[in-house]
Design an enzyme around this catalytic site. Sequence first.
Site, PDB file in Angstrom:
ATOM      1  N   GLY A 239     -22.150 -48.293  32.388  1.00  0.00           N
ATOM      2  CA  GLY A 239     -22.258 -48.654  33.994  1.00  0.00           C
ATOM      3  C   GLY A 239     -22.445 -47.088  34.919  1.00  0.00           C
ATOM      4  O   GLY A 239     -22.669 -47.349  36.173  1.00  0.00           O
ATOM      5  N   GLU A 273     -19.233 -47.639  26.632  1.00  0.00           N
ATOM      6  CA  GLU A 273     -20.618 -48.086  26.225  1.00  0.00           C
ATOM      7  C   GLU A 273     -21.689 -47.576  27.302  1.00  0.00           C
ATOM      8  O   GLU A 273     -22.592 -48.300  28.023  1.00  0.00           O
ATOM      9  CB  GLU A 273     -20.774 -49.551  26.254  1.00  0.00           C
ATOM     10  CG  GLU A 273     -19.696 -50.298  25.478  1.00  0.00           C
ATOM     11  CD  GLU A 273     -19.961 -51.795  25.825  1.00  0.00           C
ATOM     12  OE1 GLU A 273     -20.560 -52.397  26.580  1.00  0.00           O
ATOM     13  OE2 GLU A 273     -19.259 -52.365  24.671  1.00  0.00           O
ATOM     14  N   PRO A 274     -21.653 -46.186  27.457  1.00  0.00           N
ATOM     15  CA  PRO A 274     -22.627 -45.620  28.139  1.00  0.00           C
ATOM     16  C   PRO A 274     -24.121 -45.668  27.764  1.00  0.00           C
ATOM     17  O   PRO A 274     -24.569 -45.656  26.650  1.00  0.00           O
ATOM     18  CB  PRO A 274     -22.380 -44.125  28.417  1.00  0.00           C
ATOM     19  CG  PRO A 274     -21.667 -43.761  27.260  1.00  0.00           C
ATOM     20  CD  PRO A 274     -21.136 -45.211  26.667  1.00  0.00           C
ATOM     21  N   GLY A 275     -24.940 -45.978  28.625  1.00  0.00           N
ATOM     22  CA  GLY A 275     -26.444 -45.774  28.369  1.00  0.00           C
ATOM     23  C   GLY A 275     -27.266 -44.836  29.172  1.00  0.00           C
ATOM     24  O   GLY A 275     -27.746 -43.956  28.921  1.00  0.00           O
ATOM     25  N   ARG A 276     -27.283 -45.472  30.529  1.00  0.00           N
ATOM     26  CA  ARG A 276     -28.296 -44.783  31.651  1.00  0.00           C
ATOM     27  C   ARG A 276     -27.776 -43.517  31.649  1.00  0.00           C
ATOM     28  O   ARG A 276     -28.542 -42.398  31.780  1.00  0.00           O
ATOM     29  CB  ARG A 276     -28.066 -45.703  32.800  1.00  0.00           C
ATOM     30  CG  ARG A 276     -28.910 -45.146  33.858  1.00  0.00           C
ATOM     31  CD  ARG A 276     -28.527 -45.753  35.468  1.00  0.00           C
ATOM     32  NE  ARG A 276     -28.825 -47.285  35.385  1.00  0.00           N
ATOM     33  CZ  ARG A 276     -29.579 -47.958  35.574  1.00  0.00           C
ATOM     34  NH1 ARG A 276     -30.733 -47.551  35.816  1.00  0.00           N
ATOM     35  NH2 ARG A 276     -29.526 -49.401  35.363  1.00  0.00           N
ATOM     36  N   ARG A 313     -39.037 -50.595  36.308  1.00  0.00           N
ATOM     37  CA  ARG A 313     -37.613 -50.384  37.656  1.00  0.00           C
ATOM     38  C   ARG A 313     -38.321 -50.445  38.817  1.00  0.00           C
ATOM     39  O   ARG A 313     -37.261 -51.371  39.532  1.00  0.00           O
ATOM     40  CB  ARG A 313     -36.812 -49.282  36.986  1.00  0.00           C
ATOM     41  CG  ARG A 313     -36.498 -49.229  35.475  1.00  0.00           C
ATOM     42  CD  ARG A 313     -35.442 -48.116  35.367  1.00  0.00           C
ATOM     43  NE  ARG A 313     -34.171 -48.335  36.117  1.00  0.00           N
ATOM     44  CZ  ARG A 313     -33.946 -47.727  37.074  1.00  0.00           C
ATOM     45  NH1 ARG A 313     -34.786 -46.760  37.565  1.00  0.00           N
ATOM     46  NH2 ARG A 313     -32.660 -48.026  37.945  1.00  0.00           N
ATOM     47  N   CYS A 343     -53.048 -56.074  37.836  1.00  0.00           N
ATOM     48  CA  CYS A 343     -53.534 -56.946  38.968  1.00  0.00           C
ATOM     49  C   CYS A 343     -52.187 -57.564  39.543  1.00  0.00           C
ATOM     50  O   CYS A 343     -51.945 -58.821  39.399  1.00  0.00           O
ATOM     51  CB  CYS A 343     -54.379 -58.037  38.220  1.00  0.00           C
ATOM     52  SG  CYS A 343     -55.828 -57.499  37.918  1.00  0.00           S
ATOM     53  N   GLU A 344     -51.138 -56.804  40.151  1.00  0.00           N
ATOM     54  CA  GLU A 344     -50.146 -57.397  41.023  1.00  0.00           C
ATOM     55  C   GLU A 344     -50.043 -56.365  42.097  1.00  0.00           C
ATOM     56  O   GLU A 344     -50.051 -55.219  41.873  1.00  0.00           O
ATOM     57  CB  GLU A 344     -48.950 -57.045  39.972  1.00  0.00           C
ATOM     58  CG  GLU A 344     -49.075 -57.981  38.599  1.00  0.00           C
ATOM     59  CD  GLU A 344     -48.783 -59.495  38.583  1.00  0.00           C
ATOM     60  OE1 GLU A 344     -48.074 -60.019  39.685  1.00  0.00           O
ATOM     61  OE2 GLU A 344     -49.289 -60.144  37.872  1.00  0.00           O
ATOM     62  N   TYR A 372     -34.187 -47.549  30.162  1.00  0.00           N
ATOM     63  CA  TYR A 372     -34.565 -48.740  30.858  1.00  0.00           C
ATOM     64  C   TYR A 372     -36.119 -48.665  31.486  1.00  0.00           C
ATOM     65  O   TYR A 372     -36.383 -49.137  32.027  1.00  0.00           O
ATOM     66  CB  TYR A 372     -33.925 -49.367  31.867  1.00  0.00           C
ATOM     67  CG  TYR A 372     -32.294 -49.525  31.572  1.00  0.00           C
ATOM     68  CD1 TYR A 372     -31.975 -50.651  30.628  1.00  0.00           C
ATOM     69  CD2 TYR A 372     -31.503 -48.607  32.236  1.00  0.00           C
ATOM     70  CE1 TYR A 372     -30.474 -50.708  30.226  1.00  0.00           C
ATOM     71  CE2 TYR A 372     -30.042 -48.633  31.427  1.00  0.00           C
ATOM     72  CZ  TYR A 372     -29.532 -49.837  30.535  1.00  0.00           C
ATOM     73  OH  TYR A 372     -28.377 -49.956  30.078  1.00  0.00           O
TER      74      TYR A 372
HETATM   75  C1  LIG Z   1     -22.172 -54.818  28.030  1.00  0.00           C
HETATM   76  C2  LIG Z   1     -22.895 -53.535  28.296  1.00  0.00           C
HETATM   77  N1  LIG Z   1     -22.585 -52.582  28.052  1.00  0.00           N
HETATM   78  C3  LIG Z   1     -23.138 -51.318  28.423  1.00  0.00           C
HETATM   79  C4  LIG Z   1     -24.169 -51.282  29.118  1.00  0.00           C
HETATM   80  C5  LIG Z   1     -24.923 -50.004  29.355  1.00  0.00           C
HETATM   81  O1  LIG Z   1     -25.054 -49.779  30.782  1.00  0.00           O
HETATM   82  P1  LIG Z   1     -25.414 -48.440  31.562  1.00  0.00           P
HETATM   83  O2  LIG Z   1     -26.703 -48.200  30.815  1.00  0.00           O
HETATM   84  O3  LIG Z   1     -25.144 -48.673  32.894  1.00  0.00           O
HETATM   85  O4  LIG Z   1     -24.446 -47.602  30.782  1.00  0.00           O
HETATM   86  C6  LIG Z   1     -24.734 -52.482  29.538  1.00  0.00           C
HETATM   87  C7  LIG Z   1     -26.129 -52.537  30.674  1.00  0.00           C
HETATM   88  O5  LIG Z   1     -26.135 -53.362  31.417  1.00  0.00           O
HETATM   89  C8  LIG Z   1     -23.973 -53.724  29.026  1.00  0.00           C
HETATM   90  O6  LIG Z   1     -24.625 -55.017  29.483  1.00  0.00           O
END
Ligand SMILES: Cc1ncc(COP(=O)(O)O)c(C=O)c1O
Length: 413
Positions: A239, A273-276, A313, A343-344, A372
């Site tokens: 998040g 659980e970081p992604g972004r 996005r 075409c949008e 993403y």
């Molecule tokens: C359960 C869960 N964990 C981790 C993430 C990764 O989130 P972020 O990319 O914002 O760190 C998400 C993405 O929405 C998620 O749904």
Amino acid sequence: MTGFQRAATVLACDEVPLDRIAAAEGTPLYVYSAATIAARYRAIDEAFAGCPHAIHYALKANSTLAIARLLRALGSFADVNSGGEIEVAMRAGFTPAQIVFTGVGKTPAELAHAIAFGVRSINVESPGEIDRIDALSRQCRARTKIAIRVNPDVDAKTHPHISTGLKTNKFGIPIAEVPDICRRAQAMDGVRIVGLHAHIGSQITDLAPLERAARALVALARDLRDSGSAIEHLDIGGGLGVSYDGKPVPDAADYARTVLPVLRESGLSIVLEPGRHILAPAGALLTRVVDVKEADAGRWFVVMDAGMTELIRPMLYNAFHRIEPVVKTDAPLVSTDVVGPLCESSDTLGKDRMLPKPEPGELYAVLDAGAYGSVMASNYNRRMLPAEVLVEDNAWRVIRRRQTLDDVLALES
Ligand SMILES: Cc1ncc(COP(=O)(O)O)c(C=O)c1O
């Protein structure tokens, strides 16, 4: 210099000029900086060093195999959201014990897979899912470790499409119902509750909601422990946001300073659980100008060879990305809508941007597109998925080749 920086007039990735990469690999093209991924992963790891923790990189942000392998080599574990992501994680070398499996609609086949592998934890979303895991686990004489995904009813103050912690969102179990559900689950032979999980949304730049969610988890863990549950970890989800417009936002150290004092009270280990936060600034989408045409007096449409099929996005979340010419020019600044070829009418990468009057053939970079971005690409209008390259040690390599029409049509009869 690492990341996307301008050396004199040319934008480069880890000092490799982006125009050289685009000339060799074509566009649209995703380019990633390995050094930036490593630096951002380590910043989180160091920020949480004061507490036993494990970083489970959220593969959903970008699951290209080479990126997953890079994160694993850095010491990361994995957070997966589907059977496909479990498989990618395994092929990237993560062991089952390094995987947490989240997802609001896990199918019986996906659950059976995760149970057979013996993942670190399945983050469960409903009482029904606990029953299904219990039944499937008993069939193969397993006792599956689960964490309860709690819906703490906390407003993440982010875009509604990426807010997941309100009771009006489909995610998790309402916090007030968790103690009863845990009592029921404790009597089951096929599951063992090892954790509590909350993920309240993505692109969060106000730390207060993350602190509130952490507080809710810690209080719940205390109640559950008092009633005999053996919770081992708190999973605080992902998040943490990034700056898409260059304005300052909290970093990993700010995040840790806010939530660690709360989390430490629990005495439990922490799962993140970081992604972004790791991937977004580590990637850019390169695209060339196909056409330039006047919209009305003094305003221009710049039509790119990338659009919503490569980066959805801006259309999906009204997201802002900086868009810059790779080679600076002295052309006068003009007001432009940077649009894609589809075409949008919604196929727009950026509205009302002041850019040096673009010319067909010029190369542009859409910045902070590492998360993403490519994972959400599609074949709409029969467009091929873009290639991806990773820049590492002053050189680049293709980590996903450009899709061909034969690749796509191979599925059809
Ligand atoms: C359960 C869960 N964990 C981790 C993430 C990764 O989130 P972020 O990319 O914002 O760190 C998400 C993405 O929405 C998620 O749904």
